[in-house]
Design a protein around this motif. Structure first.
Motif, PDB file in Angstrom:
ATOM      1  N   PHE A   9       0.815  -1.139  -0.014  1.00 20.81           N
ATOM      2  CA  PHE A   9       0.175  -0.046   0.039  1.00 20.81           C
ATOM      3  C   PHE A   9       0.832   1.298   0.082  1.00 20.81           C
ATOM      4  N   ASP A  10       1.966   1.259   0.748  1.00 18.62           N
ATOM      5  CA  ASP A  10       2.924   2.482   0.806  1.00 18.62           C
ATOM      6  C   ASP A  10       3.651   2.677  -0.377  1.00 18.62           C
ATOM      7  N   LEU A  11       4.013   1.516  -1.203  1.00 20.61           N
ATOM      8  CA  LEU A  11       4.508   1.434  -2.545  1.00 20.61           C
ATOM      9  C   LEU A  11       3.510   2.397  -3.374  1.00 20.61           C
ATOM     10  N   ARG A  12       2.679   1.725  -3.370  1.00 17.72           N
ATOM     11  CA  ARG A  12       1.270   2.392  -4.535  1.00 17.72           C
ATOM     12  C   ARG A  12       1.182   3.786  -4.232  1.00 17.72           C
ATOM     13  N   LEU A  13       1.157   3.970  -2.905  1.00 12.20           N
ATOM     14  CA  LEU A  13       0.835   5.520  -2.402  1.00 12.20           C
ATOM     15  C   LEU A  13       1.905   6.423  -3.007  1.00 12.20           C
ATOM     16  N   ALA A  14       3.190   5.874  -2.640  1.00 18.39           N
ATOM     17  CA  ALA A  14       4.261   6.809  -3.163  1.00 18.39           C
ATOM     18  C   ALA A  14       4.459   6.663  -4.734  1.00 18.39           C
ATOM     19  N   GLU A  15       3.869   5.741  -5.419  1.00 14.76           N
ATOM     20  CA  GLU A  15       4.098   5.803  -6.984  1.00 14.76           C
ATOM     21  C   GLU A  15       2.876   6.759  -7.404  1.00 14.76           C
ATOM     22  N   GLN A  16       1.662   6.890  -6.626  1.00 13.13           N
ATOM     23  CA  GLN A  16       0.504   7.751  -7.273  1.00 13.13           C
ATOM     24  C   GLN A  16       0.981   8.986  -6.858  1.00 13.13           C
ATOM     25  N   LYS A  17       1.876   9.544  -5.751  1.00 15.47           N
ATOM     26  CA  LYS A  17       2.253  10.720  -5.441  1.00 15.47           C
ATOM     27  C   LYS A  17       3.173  11.516  -6.083  1.00 15.47           C
ATOM     28  N   SER A  18       4.171  10.350  -6.833  1.00 10.06           N
ATOM     29  CA  SER A  18       5.231  10.917  -7.695  1.00 10.06           C
ATOM     30  C   SER A  18       4.681  11.204  -8.973  1.00 10.06           C
ATOM     31  N   LEU A  19       3.610  10.402  -9.560  1.00  7.71           N
ATOM     32  CA  LEU A  19       2.853  10.540 -10.678  1.00  7.71           C
ATOM     33  C   LEU A  19       2.274  12.021 -10.803  1.00  7.71           C
ATOM     34  N   ALA A  20       1.436  12.161  -9.514  1.00  5.50           N
ATOM     35  CA  ALA A  20       0.829  13.332  -9.596  1.00  5.50           C
ATOM     36  C   ALA A  20       1.862  14.632  -9.600  1.00  5.50           C
ATOM     37  N   GLU A  21       2.911  14.348  -9.029  1.00  4.57           N
ATOM     38  CA  GLU A  21       3.972  15.436  -8.928  1.00  4.57           C
ATOM     39  C   GLU A  21       4.460  15.729 -10.327  1.00  4.57           C
ATOM     40  N   ILE A  22       4.726  14.808 -11.099  1.00  9.32           N
ATOM     41  CA  ILE A  22       5.110  14.772 -12.593  1.00  9.32           C
ATOM     42  C   ILE A  22       4.146  15.287 -13.402  1.00  9.32           C
ATOM     43  N   GLN A  23       2.850  15.142 -13.311  1.00  9.56           N
ATOM     44  CA  GLN A  23       1.775  15.520 -14.160  1.00  9.56           C
ATOM     45  C   GLN A  23       1.582  16.988 -13.678  1.00  9.56           C
ATOM     46  N   LEU A  24       1.945  17.505 -12.299  1.00 10.66           N
ATOM     47  CA  LEU A  24       1.851  18.855 -11.876  1.00 10.66           C
ATOM     48  C   LEU A  24       2.972  19.579 -12.559  1.00 10.66           C
ATOM     49  N   GLN A  25       4.005  19.225 -12.523  1.00  8.37           N
ATOM     50  CA  GLN A  25       5.295  19.841 -13.026  1.00  8.37           C
ATOM     51  C   GLN A  25       5.037  20.032 -14.589  1.00  8.37           C
ATOM     52  N   GLN A  26       4.358  19.029 -15.125  1.00  6.00           N
ATOM     53  CA  GLN A  26       4.043  19.297 -16.797  1.00  6.00           C
ATOM     54  C   GLN A  26       3.168  20.336 -16.844  1.00  6.00           C
ATOM     55  N   GLU A  27       2.058  20.440 -16.142  1.00  4.17           N
ATOM     56  CA  GLU A  27       1.143  21.249 -16.173  1.00  4.17           C
ATOM     57  C   GLU A  27       1.587  22.656 -16.165  1.00  4.17           C
ATOM     58  N   LEU A  28       2.344  22.755 -15.067  1.00  3.64           N
ATOM     59  CA  LEU A  28       3.088  24.006 -14.849  1.00  3.64           C
ATOM     60  C   LEU A  28       3.951  24.489 -15.953  1.00  3.64           C
ATOM     61  N   ALA A  29       4.653  23.743 -16.394  1.00  2.00           N
ATOM     62  CA  ALA A  29       5.673  24.018 -17.700  1.00  2.00           C
ATOM     63  C   ALA A  29       4.916  24.459 -18.952  1.00  2.00           C
ATOM     64  N   GLN A  30       3.478  23.861 -19.047  1.00  2.00           N
ATOM     65  CA  GLN A  30       2.868  24.056 -20.080  1.00  2.00           C
ATOM     66  C   GLN A  30       2.290  25.403 -19.869  1.00  2.00           C
ATOM     67  N   ALA A  31       1.750  25.749 -18.680  1.00  2.00           N
ATOM     68  CA  ALA A  31       1.170  26.956 -18.397  1.00  2.00           C
ATOM     69  C   ALA A  31       2.237  28.093 -18.640  1.00  2.00           C
ATOM     70  N   SER A  32       3.745  27.852 -17.983  1.00  2.00           N
ATOM     71  CA  SER A  32       4.459  28.992 -18.433  1.00  2.00           C
ATOM     72  C   SER A  32       4.774  29.047 -19.771  1.00  2.00           C
ATOM     73  N   ALA A  33       4.782  28.107 -20.622  1.00  2.88           N
ATOM     74  CA  ALA A  33       5.260  28.223 -22.054  1.00  2.88           C
ATOM     75  C   ALA A  33       4.381  29.145 -22.618  1.00  2.88           C
ATOM     76  N   GLN A  34       2.896  28.973 -22.342  1.00  5.25           N
ATOM     77  CA  GLN A  34       1.749  29.652 -22.706  1.00  5.25           C
ATOM     78  C   GLN A  34       1.843  30.835 -22.440  1.00  5.25           C
ATOM     79  N   ILE A  35       2.068  31.203 -21.195  1.00  5.38           N
ATOM     80  CA  ILE A  35       2.211  32.812 -20.637  1.00  5.38           C
ATOM     81  C   ILE A  35       3.364  33.530 -21.259  1.00  5.38           C
ATOM     82  N   ALA A  36       4.601  32.815 -21.482  1.00  5.69           N
ATOM     83  CA  ALA A  36       5.650  33.345 -22.263  1.00  5.69           C
ATOM     84  C   ALA A  36       5.324  33.847 -23.727  1.00  5.69           C
ATOM     85  N   ASP A  37       4.454  32.822 -24.205  1.00  2.00           N
ATOM     86  CA  ASP A  37       4.027  32.957 -25.678  1.00  2.00           C
ATOM     87  C   ASP A  37       3.186  33.979 -25.666  1.00  2.00           C
ATOM     88  N   ASP A  38       2.243  34.236 -24.934  1.00  4.08           N
ATOM     89  CA  ASP A  38       1.300  35.436 -24.830  1.00  4.08           C
ATOM     90  C   ASP A  38       1.909  36.529 -24.756  1.00  4.08           C
TER      91      ASP A  38
END
Length: 258
Positions: free
Chosen positions: A27-56
């Motif tokens: 259970f702890d391993l699965r929770l850590a994996e989900q947390k890691s995936l969520a952090e990666i997704q958040l970083q990707q979304e932030l990078a995408q938003a930053s690129a959009q703002i820069a383009d604007d």
């Protein structure tokens, strides 16, 4: 309960205990994996938003850049101010789409044009810069955009705190044996004594209707990462004094020594 039944229960408990630990570990391993995936997704979304703002921002930035070349009738001071503002915006755009360069900046070179910008934007406030440094340059272990961001946070706070009439903001540069000192002092509303120890924490603010108190927190975090310090002194009805201590010995140099 007889002894045989008690021993049977104890035996079953011992046999099931490893299974329980295994389930918890899984259970702890699965929770850590989900947390890691969520952090990666958040970083990707932030990078995408930053690129959009820069383009604007690039379109208006190009227009401003063109204006700096065509503004023949504009006075020299205003033209210089426009160039500084364009340079700041360009630096922010670059910072959004790429990692900041590993470089140092000069505190004097950054603070002087920044104050010109704030003087122009806030003409009713009396501004003063007191330079008591023995050297012409003050190297800081931050790139220019990062240093501009820290100082802008603090100047914005001072501008918001000062009264509409007879407002004043003074910036002082000094040098000590092991650090450089930058002080921003205003004659604003001040900070309540009970809030003063907490005001540089994340999300804590005082007297800001539209902002959320991230300025002091971000500034403190940035300065402390250099091995420096942010100090705040304030009295209600008198004003606030914010002091930044920049170490003369950079963290990179300390790593080499170690």
């Amino acid at each position: 309960m007889d002894n045989w039944t008690l021993k049977a229960i104890q035996l079953i408990s011992r046999l099931l205990a490893p299974l329980g630990l295994g389930l918890k570990r899984d259970f702890d391993l699965r929770l850590a994996e989900q947390k890691s995936l969520a952090e990666i997704q958040l970083q990707q979304e932030l990078a995408q938003a930053s690129a959009q703002i820069a383009d604007d921002i690039r379109g208006p930035l190009m227009a401003l850049t063109t204006l700096t070349h065509l503004s023949h009738e504009m006075g020299a001071d205003k033209k210089e101010l426009l160039k500084v503002a364009v340079g700041r915006i360009r630096g922010i755009v670059n910072d959004l789409v790429q990692a900041p360069a590993d470089e140092t900046s000069d505190l004097v070179t950054v603070i002087e044009p920044l104050l010109k910008e704030y003087k122009f934007s806030n003409p009713s406030t009396q501004w003063a810069l007191h330079n008591h440094l023995s050297s012409a340059q003050v190297p800081v272990d931050l790139d220019t955009v990062q240093l501009q961001r820290v100082l802008s946070h603090l100047l914005d706070n001072a501008v918001e705190a000062v009264p509409e009439n007879q407002s004043s903001i003074e910036v002082t540069l000094m040098e000590r044996a092991d650090h450089y000192l930058l002080q921003i002092m205003d004659n604003g509303c001040g900070i309540p004594e009970d809030l003063l120890p907490k005001v540089a924490e994340e999300g804590v603010s005082h007297g800001k209707e539209k902002r959320h108190g991230l300025g002091l927190f971000e500034a403190r975090k940035t300065i402390e990462a250099l091995g420096g310090e942010l100090q705040i002194r304030s009295r209600e009805g008198v004003g606030t004094q914010v002091i930044l201590l920049f170490p003369k010995k950079f963290k990179s140099e300390e790593a080499l020594v170690m």
